[in-house]
Scaffold this active site. Structure first.
Site, PDB file in Angstrom:
ATOM      1  N   ASP A  43       0.557   6.337  11.777  1.00 27.26           N
ATOM      2  CA  ASP A  43       0.370   7.769  12.103  1.00 27.26           C
ATOM      3  C   ASP A  43      -0.274   8.096  13.459  1.00 27.26           C
ATOM      4  O   ASP A  43      -1.259   7.452  13.838  1.00 27.26           O
ATOM      5  CB  ASP A  43      -0.559   8.433  11.079  1.00 27.26           C
ATOM      6  CG  ASP A  43      -0.250   8.077   9.654  1.00 27.26           C
ATOM      7  OD1 ASP A  43       0.716   7.356   9.396  1.00 27.26           O
ATOM      8  OD2 ASP A  43      -1.007   8.540   8.792  1.00 27.26           O
ATOM      9  N   TRP A  89       0.850  -3.804   8.619  1.00 29.69           N
ATOM     10  CA  TRP A  89      -0.310  -2.930   8.426  1.00 29.69           C
ATOM     11  C   TRP A  89      -1.531  -3.762   8.024  1.00 29.69           C
ATOM     12  O   TRP A  89      -1.413  -4.699   7.232  1.00 29.69           O
ATOM     13  CB  TRP A  89       0.042  -1.915   7.333  1.00 29.69           C
ATOM     14  CG  TRP A  89      -0.997  -0.870   7.111  1.00 29.69           C
ATOM     15  CD1 TRP A  89      -1.095   0.325   7.763  1.00 29.69           C
ATOM     16  CD2 TRP A  89      -2.063  -0.895   6.151  1.00 29.69           C
ATOM     17  NE1 TRP A  89      -2.167   1.034   7.277  1.00 29.69           N
ATOM     18  CE2 TRP A  89      -2.769   0.305   6.293  1.00 29.69           C
ATOM     19  CE3 TRP A  89      -2.494  -1.824   5.201  1.00 29.69           C
ATOM     20  CZ2 TRP A  89      -3.888   0.619   5.519  1.00 29.69           C
ATOM     21  CZ3 TRP A  89      -3.607  -1.529   4.430  1.00 29.69           C
ATOM     22  CH2 TRP A  89      -4.286  -0.317   4.591  1.00 29.69           C
TER      23      TRP A  89
HETATM   24  C1  FRU Z   1       0.171   7.987   6.100  1.00 25.71           C
HETATM   25  C2  FRU Z   1      -1.038   7.176   5.681  1.00 25.71           C
HETATM   26  C3  FRU Z   1      -2.260   8.044   5.561  1.00 25.71           C
HETATM   27  C4  FRU Z   1      -3.383   7.087   5.739  1.00 25.71           C
HETATM   28  C5  FRU Z   1      -2.815   6.127   6.765  1.00 25.71           C
HETATM   29  C6  FRU Z   1      -3.285   4.719   6.594  1.00 25.71           C
HETATM   30  O1  FRU Z   1       1.179   7.280   6.714  1.00 25.71           O
HETATM   31  O2  FRU Z   1      -0.777   6.499   4.457  1.00 25.71           O
HETATM   32  O3  FRU Z   1      -2.332   8.786   4.354  1.00 25.71           O
HETATM   33  O4  FRU Z   1      -4.543   7.706   6.200  1.00 25.71           O
HETATM   34  O5  FRU Z   1      -1.416   6.198   6.644  1.00 25.71           O
HETATM   35  O6  FRU Z   1      -2.891   3.927   7.662  1.00 25.71           O
END
Ligand code: FRU
Length: 491
Positions: A47, A71
């Site tokens: 994000d 991630w």
């Molecule tokens: C959205 C999300 C958010 C969270 C972030 C974690 O893509 O899942 O809700 O804060 O990514 O990286």
């Protein structure tokens, strides 16, 4: 205690920044890099966070894990720009370091999404600290910067340390704004199978009062709401949501409604898909010095293949889009500054395409194409545009325009590599004319229909470098105008 916390954060930042310095250059030299879009310097990005215009410059923070193409514990990467198009990487702003955003659990912690606001020359960011196994798991925290470069986490974090009874432990992504004397935050959450948006207010960004649930899913809008964004544009209150249905994330949409600052309720009236593509999620908006409402989205989607991972990076952003509200809809178009990067322009008029004569040109690696189809003077009931085609036509992304059903399908079946699923968006015609704008980049397509009434963003990963662009139609298709602008970023 206060000092050791800071040292901890400083150490984590230094480790990550040193790692980028050492490894970023190689990644940034790979062929899969986009030419015009913002990308992670290396590793993983999701994000956009903390979008803000601060001291004459645009700032973009992002969910970032530098050490892997998957991630991991989220940092806040940081970049700035003088025009919203060309970005310069800055040192990482936030790294997980405190008991509310760090733990020994390998991937289960981090500085999750949030937003920024400029207050009397300072930059304040608010983000979700996530620690799996902690109670509560997700809390809201702030950090300050005097110079828009280095950030200090507030010593009394978390500033919101508990979720309200209407919510659950999925409670994240605060988006802050100021109205009159108060700051407000809208936070995404879920309960009883419904996505919800909670509202808080504060006189100083440190002490927050819970004001209630502003809006919730009508039963079709997802069971978890991520990255809510609430703003007013042309007197219309708009709430943008990135929804989850079970464990699946889906296309963001926007709700139109009325937000009452007394009750903090948002009465929704209608909702629309914000972007119909396969690679658009977690958008965030902000306003700049020209008072434009600008939106940037993550130009990917969770759990997709992302072939660039083999080159050591994963994650890009859309071009910054200006939002306007008209005809009861949100329109999106690339901010005008993109035009400053047009280096070669070709203008063609009155092109007739039929079974005897396809239209066929080679494009630059990154380009901005505008096409006006004169529907009234065409006989075709459908036509196709092939982009990023190889000479032998074996590899192509097919944009199929169905003028009877009035929709467009982006078919990625033969497009090279990566996920191949289709996306489909409505078409609309203005005075008998179909306006199509395509922003094409190394491995991205942003499509704007009817001056941004509908948009479709998808990653496309050709293996060929032929960059052929072909319009094909069986029956007569009258193209009134075609503009082909090559885009180039200097330096
Ligand atoms: C959205 C999300 C958010 C969270 C972030 C974690 O893509 O899942 O809700 O804060 O990514 O990286």
């Amino acid at each position: 205690m206060k000092i050791s916390k800071t040292v901890n954060h400083e150490n984590k930042l230094k480790k990550a920044n040193d790692y980028i310095k050492e490894n970023g250059v190689n990644v940034q030299a790979t062929n899969s890099r986009l030419k015009m879009h913002f990308m992670t310097p290396l590793g993983w990005m999701n994000d956009p966070n903390g979008l803000v215009f601060y001291q004459g410059e645009y700032h973009l923070f992002f969910q970032f894990y530098p050490y892997d193409v998957e991630w991991g514990p989220m940092h806040w990467g940081h970049a700035k720009s003088h025009d919203g198009i060309k970005w310069e990487y800055l040192p990482i702003a936030l790294a997980p370091s405190e008991e509310y955003d760090y733990s020994n659990i390998e991937r289960g912690h981090g500085c999750f999404s949030g937003s920024a606001i400029s207050v009397e020359n300072k930059l304040v960011v608010m983000y979700t600290g996530n620690v799996d196994g902690r109670t509560p798991r997700q809390t809201q925290n702030i950090a300050f910067s005097e110079d828009g470069r280095s950030f200090t986490k507030y010593s009394n974090n978390p500033v919101i340390d508990a979720f309200p009874v209407e919510a659950t432990e999925d409670f994240r992504d605060p988006k802050i704004w100021k109205k009159d004397e108060l700051y407000y935050a809208v936070i995404g959450t879920k309960k009883d199978g419904k996505g919800k948006a909670a509202i808080y207010s504060s006189p100083n960004l440190k002490d927050w009062d819970y004001r209630g649930i502003a809006a919730e899913s009508n039963g079709k809008q997802g069971d978890m709401w991520e990255c809510p964004d609430l703003f007013t544009l042309n007197q219309q209150d708009i709430l943008i949501i990135s929804p989850m249905y079970g464990t699946k994330n889906s296309n963001p949409y926007y709700l139109l409604g009325d937000f009452d600052y007394e009750t903090c309720r948002f009465e929704q009236s209608e909702f629309f898909t914000l972007d119909y593509g396969k690679d658009f999620y977690a958008p965030q908006t902000f306003t700049d010095d020209k008072n434009r409402r600008i939106m940037i989205g993550w130009m990917n989607m969770w759990f997709t293949e992302m072939p660039e991972k083999k080159d050591g990076w994963a994650g890009a952003m859309t071009i910054a889009r200006e939002l306007t509200f008209k005809n009861n809809k949100l329109y999106q178009s690339p901010i005008a500054e993109l035009n400053d990067y047009r280096v070669d322009s070709e203008y063609m008029e009155n092109i007739q395409v039929n079974s005897e004569s396809n239209f066929n040109i080679s494009l630059a690696n990154a380009s901005d194409i505008l096409l006006i189809v004169d529907i009234e003077n065409s006989k075709a009931e459908s036509f196709d545009i092939f982009v990023k085609c190889s000479e032998d036509m074996k590899e192509k992304t097919n944009l199929h325009f169905d003028l009877k059903q009035m929709n467009i399908t982006v078919d990625r079946e033969f497009f090279g590599q990566g996920d191949t699923d289709d996306s489909i968006a409505p078409l609309s015609v203005n005075n008998g004319k179909l306006f199509i704008r395509l922003i094409l980049d190394t491995n991205a397509l942003e499509l704007f229909i009817n001056e941004g009434e509908y948009t479709l963003t998808s990653r496309i990963y050709p293996k060929n470098r032929d960059e052929l662009f072909i319009i094909k139609s069986e029956e007569l298709l009258q193209v009134e105008r075609l503009e082909n602008h090559s885009l180039k970023m200097e330096g």
